[in-house]
Design a protein around this motif. Sequence first.
Motif, PDB file in Angstrom:
ATOM      1  N   ALA A 334       0.846  -1.193   0.000  1.00  0.00           N
ATOM      2  CA  ALA A 334       0.000   0.000   0.000  1.00  0.00           C
ATOM      3  C   ALA A 334       0.880   1.240   0.000  1.00  0.00           C
ATOM      4  CB  ALA A 334      -0.909   0.005   1.221  1.00  0.00           C
ATOM      5  N   VAL A 335       0.402   2.271  -0.680  1.00  0.00           N
ATOM      6  CA  VAL A 335       1.142   3.543  -0.765  1.00  0.00           C
ATOM      7  C   VAL A 335       0.224   4.655  -0.306  1.00  0.00           C
ATOM      8  CG1 VAL A 335       2.276   5.200  -2.283  1.00  0.00           C
ATOM      9  CG2 VAL A 335       2.617   2.742  -2.642  1.00  0.00           C
ATOM     10  N   GLU A 336       0.706   5.464   0.614  1.00  0.00           N
ATOM     11  CA  GLU A 336      -0.045   6.622   1.077  1.00  0.00           C
ATOM     12  C   GLU A 336       0.778   7.875   0.821  1.00  0.00           C
ATOM     13  OE1 GLU A 336      -2.399   8.395   4.975  1.00  0.00           O
ATOM     14  OE2 GLU A 336      -1.686   6.314   4.952  1.00  0.00           O
ATOM     15  N   LEU A 337       0.204   8.803   0.074  1.00  0.00           N
ATOM     16  CA  LEU A 337       0.853  10.083  -0.205  1.00  0.00           C
ATOM     17  C   LEU A 337       0.377  11.103   0.818  1.00  0.00           C
ATOM     18  CD1 LEU A 337       0.451  10.222  -4.098  1.00  0.00           C
ATOM     19  CD2 LEU A 337       2.268   9.142  -2.769  1.00  0.00           C
ATOM     20  N   VAL A 338       1.289  11.634   1.572  1.00  0.00           N
ATOM     21  CA  VAL A 338       0.941  12.616   2.598  1.00  0.00           C
ATOM     22  C   VAL A 338       0.904  13.995   1.962  1.00  0.00           C
ATOM     23  CG1 VAL A 338       1.594  13.655   4.793  1.00  0.00           C
ATOM     24  CG2 VAL A 338       1.977  11.207   4.399  1.00  0.00           C
ATOM     25  N   GLY A 339      -0.238  14.647   2.006  1.00  0.00           N
ATOM     26  CA  GLY A 339      -0.364  15.991   1.440  1.00  0.00           C
ATOM     27  C   GLY A 339       0.209  17.030   2.385  1.00  0.00           C
ATOM     28  N   PHE A 340      -0.444  18.170   2.488  1.00  0.00           N
ATOM     29  CA  PHE A 340       0.050  19.206   3.396  1.00  0.00           C
ATOM     30  C   PHE A 340       0.091  18.654   4.814  1.00  0.00           C
ATOM     31  CE2 PHE A 340      -1.696  21.622  -0.165  1.00  0.00           C
ATOM     32  CZ  PHE A 340      -0.636  22.482  -0.433  1.00  0.00           C
ATOM     33  N   TRP A 341       1.205  18.899   5.510  1.00  0.00           N
ATOM     34  CA  TRP A 341       1.372  18.307   6.831  1.00  0.00           C
ATOM     35  C   TRP A 341       2.056  19.284   7.774  1.00  0.00           C
ATOM     36  CZ3 TRP A 341       6.528  18.039   8.195  1.00  0.00           C
ATOM     37  CH2 TRP A 341       7.456  18.073   7.142  1.00  0.00           C
ATOM     38  N   THR A 342       1.809  19.043   9.064  1.00  0.00           N
ATOM     39  CA  THR A 342       2.486  19.763  10.131  1.00  0.00           C
ATOM     40  C   THR A 342       3.379  18.768  10.861  1.00  0.00           C
ATOM     41  OG1 THR A 342       0.753  19.295  11.748  1.00  0.00           O
ATOM     42  CG2 THR A 342       0.503  21.307  10.407  1.00  0.00           C
ATOM     43  N   PRO A 343       4.353  19.230  11.633  1.00  0.00           N
ATOM     44  CA  PRO A 343       5.207  18.289  12.387  1.00  0.00           C
ATOM     45  C   PRO A 343       4.405  17.374  13.301  1.00  0.00           C
ATOM     46  CG  PRO A 343       6.205  20.461  12.347  1.00  0.00           C
ATOM     47  CD  PRO A 343       4.848  20.613  11.737  1.00  0.00           C
ATOM     48  N   GLU A 344       3.345  17.897  13.939  1.00  0.00           N
ATOM     49  CA  GLU A 344       2.547  17.079  14.849  1.00  0.00           C
ATOM     50  C   GLU A 344       1.823  15.969  14.087  1.00  0.00           C
ATOM     51  OE1 GLU A 344       3.429  20.976  16.430  1.00  0.00           O
ATOM     52  OE2 GLU A 344       2.345  20.374  14.606  1.00  0.00           O
ATOM     53  N   TYR A 345       1.238  16.341  12.944  1.00  0.00           N
ATOM     54  CA  TYR A 345       0.511  15.347  12.148  1.00  0.00           C
ATOM     55  C   TYR A 345       1.464  14.265  11.657  1.00  0.00           C
ATOM     56  CZ  TYR A 345      -1.862  13.296   8.119  1.00  0.00           C
ATOM     57  OH  TYR A 345      -2.393  12.408   7.228  1.00  0.00           O
ATOM     58  N   LEU A 346       2.623  14.676  11.139  1.00  0.00           N
ATOM     59  CA  LEU A 346       3.551  13.705  10.579  1.00  0.00           C
ATOM     60  C   LEU A 346       4.132  12.813  11.665  1.00  0.00           C
ATOM     61  CD1 LEU A 346       4.827  12.701   8.002  1.00  0.00           C
ATOM     62  CD2 LEU A 346       6.697  14.319   8.331  1.00  0.00           C
ATOM     63  N   THR A 347       4.403  13.356  12.849  1.00  0.00           N
ATOM     64  CA  THR A 347       4.925  12.543  13.943  1.00  0.00           C
ATOM     65  C   THR A 347       3.944  11.435  14.299  1.00  0.00           C
ATOM     66  OG1 THR A 347       6.188  14.401  14.851  1.00  0.00           O
ATOM     67  CG2 THR A 347       5.687  12.577  16.337  1.00  0.00           C
ATOM     68  N   ALA A 348       2.651  11.785  14.391  1.00  0.00           N
ATOM     69  CA  ALA A 348       1.638  10.778  14.704  1.00  0.00           C
ATOM     70  C   ALA A 348       1.525   9.748  13.592  1.00  0.00           C
ATOM     71  CB  ALA A 348       0.293  11.457  14.938  1.00  0.00           C
ATOM     72  N   LYS A 349       1.593  10.191  12.327  1.00  0.00           N
ATOM     73  CA  LYS A 349       1.487   9.268  11.195  1.00  0.00           C
ATOM     74  C   LYS A 349       2.674   8.303  11.157  1.00  0.00           C
ATOM     75  CE  LYS A 349      -1.074   9.481   8.142  1.00  0.00           C
ATOM     76  NZ  LYS A 349      -2.330   8.749   7.820  1.00  0.00           N
ATOM     77  N   VAL A 350       3.870   8.826  11.361  1.00  0.00           N
ATOM     78  CA  VAL A 350       5.072   7.979  11.337  1.00  0.00           C
ATOM     79  C   VAL A 350       5.033   6.984  12.487  1.00  0.00           C
ATOM     80  CG1 VAL A 350       7.572   7.994  11.632  1.00  0.00           C
ATOM     81  CG2 VAL A 350       6.500   9.656  10.116  1.00  0.00           C
ATOM     82  N   ALA A 351       4.533   7.415  13.654  1.00  0.00           N
ATOM     83  CA  ALA A 351       4.436   6.500  14.789  1.00  0.00           C
ATOM     84  C   ALA A 351       3.511   5.330  14.468  1.00  0.00           C
ATOM     85  CB  ALA A 351       3.941   7.253  16.021  1.00  0.00           C
ATOM     86  N   LYS A 352       2.413   5.604  13.768  1.00  0.00           N
ATOM     87  CA  LYS A 352       1.500   4.528  13.388  1.00  0.00           C
ATOM     88  C   LYS A 352       2.163   3.559  12.409  1.00  0.00           C
ATOM     89  CE  LYS A 352      -2.949   6.870  14.041  1.00  0.00           C
ATOM     90  NZ  LYS A 352      -4.202   7.316  13.363  1.00  0.00           N
ATOM     91  N   VAL A 353       2.922   4.107  11.465  1.00  0.00           N
ATOM     92  CA  VAL A 353       3.599   3.249  10.486  1.00  0.00           C
ATOM     93  C   VAL A 353       4.599   2.345  11.174  1.00  0.00           C
ATOM     94  CG1 VAL A 353       5.107   3.239   8.479  1.00  0.00           C
ATOM     95  CG2 VAL A 353       3.225   4.874   8.596  1.00  0.00           C
ATOM     96  N   ARG A 354       5.361   2.910  12.099  1.00  0.00           N
ATOM     97  CA  ARG A 354       6.354   2.094  12.794  1.00  0.00           C
ATOM     98  C   ARG A 354       5.697   1.058  13.698  1.00  0.00           C
ATOM     99  NH1 ARG A 354      10.477   7.113  14.212  1.00  0.00           N
ATOM    100  NH2 ARG A 354      11.574   7.110  12.200  1.00  0.00           N
ATOM    101  N   ALA A 355       4.561   1.428  14.304  1.00  0.00           N
ATOM    102  CA  ALA A 355       3.854   0.484  15.171  1.00  0.00           C
ATOM    103  C   ALA A 355       3.220  -0.652  14.385  1.00  0.00           C
ATOM    104  CB  ALA A 355       2.778   1.214  15.976  1.00  0.00           C
ATOM    105  N   ALA A 356       3.057  -0.445  13.091  1.00  0.00           N
ATOM    106  CA  ALA A 356       2.434  -1.474  12.246  1.00  0.00           C
ATOM    107  C   ALA A 356       3.367  -2.629  11.946  1.00  0.00           C
ATOM    108  CB  ALA A 356       1.943  -0.851  10.947  1.00  0.00           C
ATOM    109  N   GLY A 357       4.597  -2.565  12.433  1.00  0.00           N
ATOM    110  CA  GLY A 357       5.535  -3.664  12.245  1.00  0.00           C
ATOM    111  C   GLY A 357       5.908  -3.860  10.795  1.00  0.00           C
TER     112      GLY A 357
END
Length: 411
Positions: A334-357
């Motif tokens: 799966a590919v997800e393209l992140v549009g406009f982002w803030t540091p807070e939004y991206l930090t939460a998104k990256v944490a979810k990706v890493r938690a997904a193993g």
Amino acid sequence: MLTRAQVDPFVRVVGGVLRIRYLADPDGRVTPFLDRLLRLVRRLEGRSLETVVEALRRQERRVRDASRLAGISRALIEWCDFDAPDGAQQLEAARREVFMTRGAIWPPIPGDALLPFASAAASLGVTADSLQRTLYDDRPGARRLRRVPDGDGRALLARYNLELARGVLRDATRVELQTRGGWRDVFRAVKAAGLMHELVREGARYRLVLTGPAAAFLVRPARYGVRFARVLPVLARSPGWRVNAEVLRDGQPCRVQLRGRARALATGAPVGVEPRRERYDSAWERRFVRDFRASSWAKEHGWHLSRERSPLSSGGTVFLPDFTLRHSDGREAAVELVGFWTPEYLTAKVAKVRAAGDTPLVLVVAKALAVGDGGNAMHDVGGERILWCGQHPRVGDVMRLVERVAQSPPR
């Protein structure tokens, strides 16, 4: 939604399985009749809801089953757009002024019927006679027909059959659904309905189990049935779908199965509308699709891209990627393209990706789309499944990362 009186005559339970007698058109006489109903309603544009309802009721002499016609009429009316008449929002205040004026000049005398309406009519810019006739035009039945959809008799037949299915789900206690696409819209509908869900993977497919937040503690387990029914019209827009539900019928549990295809003929089963054109959240996504389809990855290397086909579930988190890439050998990512982002939004998104193993998910982030100073603040964020790019992602960079993380779905 259809009432129970409009659904019950066409439902029966056999061996614990609930069966719906959908409206079919084997001899080609139903669809022309539905076309005539649509033409009748189109001629009534601008008229009140009460007028439209009465006009449809008078068609009972043309049919053998008044219950069918009542359900079809309701489905047609709910398909149309009705608006309150102009100035309806001011009528409550106008009535109050009229009543106070009437009380001040009591008792009435012959010829003063319009006198209480004069001052209120002047403030609204209408005549006293007009205000007297429209004084209660803010009631639901006075709404005016503004638009009738462009559909034909087949579309109305499909819509009525879908409404029958929704009426059955009103008594559902648990719902399982599958679809071949449109997951993002389905999850939005589930969230809007306030339902709990569990995503279960079965090979290359997913099954979404829906329950109410407090279903296990309710005296009336079917309390969430109306919420289940709200999800069905959204699900019906997908290319293909299936629903398995547990329903209480006369106090007894039974099972019901619904299914449909967007391009199926409207004969014998609930079907959805024609699928809409592919929608993209941004020109950035549209460009990526265009570049991929023109690349050698699509033409020579056996990769296929689909728009938002399958969700991903890992660690209690559900991902709704923008694209699913599948290889002819069965691997997928799966590919997800992140549009406009803030540091807070991206930090939460990256944490979810890493938690997904080891979930086969690639996150593509454009530095150019950072809001404020976000790009500088997040320059050290990385990972084997996170790709940073400039203004636009390069297909080759994305696909090389996809090649590394892609997996074959479990059997």
